[in-house]
Design a protein around this motif. Sequence first.
Motif, short mmCIF file in Angstrom:
data_model
loop_
_atom_site.label_atom_id
_atom_site.label_comp_id
_atom_site.label_asym_id
_atom_site.label_seq_id
_atom_site.Cartn_x
_atom_site.Cartn_y
_atom_site.Cartn_z
N LYS A 10 0.82 -1.21 0.00
CA LYS A 10 0.00 0.00 0.00
C LYS A 10 0.86 1.27 0.00
CE LYS A 10 -2.04 2.18 3.48
NZ LYS A 10 -1.92 3.59 3.03
N GLN A 12 1.55 5.42 0.45
CA GLN A 12 1.06 6.47 1.34
C GLN A 12 -0.07 7.24 0.65
OE1 GLN A 12 3.49 10.09 2.47
NE2 GLN A 12 3.74 8.92 4.36
N ASN A 13 -1.00 7.72 1.45
CA ASN A 13 -2.16 8.49 1.00
C ASN A 13 -3.22 7.65 0.29
OD1 ASN A 13 -1.10 10.95 2.02
ND2 ASN A 13 0.14 11.20 0.16
N TRP A 14 -3.08 6.35 0.34
CA TRP A 14 -4.13 5.43 -0.09
C TRP A 14 -4.79 4.85 1.17
CZ3 TRP A 14 -5.09 2.56 -4.96
CH2 TRP A 14 -4.50 3.16 -6.07
N THR A 15 -6.11 4.67 1.13
CA THR A 15 -6.76 3.97 2.23
C THR A 15 -6.75 2.48 1.93
OG1 THR A 15 -8.99 4.01 1.25
CG2 THR A 15 -8.31 5.95 2.55
N SER A 16 -6.95 1.68 2.96
CA SER A 16 -7.05 0.23 2.76
C SER A 16 -8.23 -0.10 1.85
CB SER A 16 -7.20 -0.47 4.12
OG SER A 16 -6.08 -0.20 4.95
N HIS A 17 -9.31 0.68 2.01
CA HIS A 17 -10.49 0.47 1.16
C HIS A 17 -10.18 0.75 -0.31
CE1 HIS A 17 -14.74 0.35 0.06
NE2 HIS A 17 -14.57 1.49 -0.59
N ASP A 18 -9.35 1.78 -0.57
CA ASP A 18 -8.94 2.07 -1.95
C ASP A 18 -8.26 0.85 -2.58
OD1 ASP A 18 -9.83 4.70 -1.75
OD2 ASP A 18 -7.86 5.48 -1.18
N THR A 37 -6.22 -3.09 8.94
CA THR A 37 -6.26 -1.76 8.33
C THR A 37 -4.95 -1.01 8.53
OG1 THR A 37 -8.65 -1.63 8.74
CG2 THR A 37 -7.50 0.44 8.32
N ASP A 39 -3.49 2.93 8.27
CA ASP A 39 -3.89 4.33 8.15
C ASP A 39 -3.42 4.87 6.81
OD1 ASP A 39 -5.07 4.31 10.64
OD2 ASP A 39 -3.29 5.11 11.67
N PRO A 40 -4.10 5.89 6.27
CA PRO A 40 -3.70 6.45 4.96
C PRO A 40 -2.24 6.88 4.89
CG PRO A 40 -5.87 7.26 5.58
CD PRO A 40 -5.35 6.51 6.76
#
Length: 316
Positions: A10, A12-18, A37, A39-40
């Motif tokens: 993942k 940085q600045n991506w959410t887990s949902h993204d 999860t 964090d973003p």
Amino acid sequence: MKDGILIIDKPQNWTSHDCVAVCRRASGVKKTGHGGTLDPMAEGLLPVFIGRATKIMEYLDLDYKTYRCRAKLGITTDTMDVWGTVVEQRSTEGITEEDIREKMELFRGEISQLPPKYSAVRVKGKRLYEYARDGQDVEIKPRRVRVSRLEIKDIDMEAYTVTFDVTCSKGTYVRSICHDLGEALGCGGSMEALRRTASGVFTLENAVSPQELKTMGPDEIEKRLLDMDLPLRHLGKAEMSRDRAKYFCSGNGIRWHQIKVRREPDEKNCDKYNSRGRRYSDIYTVYESESGRFLGIGYRDQEKNVLKADKILTAV
């Protein structure tokens, strides 16, 4: 596409949902979810469960996670990281590398930790970050967590940053370690960077970024999938013959003397329970002896001395 687990790196600045949304579109499998999860602002390992692999997620709560973190000394924020509002800045003058190494020893083993007020911890049915956003004060009680490994990788005495690797139990806030280190040194501290490098048996080996995933076809994605029983090594392992396997997958209990136990459940977790109220000391991954096919997860009914299905993960 077969069922399995995809390891996402993942950004940085991506959410887990993204990340899950990209996996869902790329794989074409609607039933997709993530474990643990991030964090973003955090980067790194995010396991995404595809298809029937989502059914094993409730059994993963016992895993330890490993992070590479960088703490910034001399600054305190309301979120305990550099993305929050600065509350106070203090001098780092006089603090030595020896001081930092000495204070880091306070955070090894079982420790008491106060969760950040901007966190998902629930108090009276409401998450702490909801109280914080509403400007409400609420009592935050310390929690016992375990840090099984803490290794300093770099100390930059010009920038006053400390980079360290930490392996910790579920519920541990690495932000809190950075904050508490700063308080122990008398200068304040906040988390400046965080990257998860491992979670249980999962590592970043063969991980794929969301951007890379967008360019991959279903066949390429399938080659990256891990077997869905891979993270269940803390459970026991049991085998049964083909005719018993069909009976088991139809929802019937199998007498214990018809089971071959290949591995007992991990003793360190035996006093804990899963979400269905089953003791981990009674839970086993179940396989067909002849083919080695993973059938699902079963539990031993001690009173009747039979193995019953907890989750069936294969067609009969």
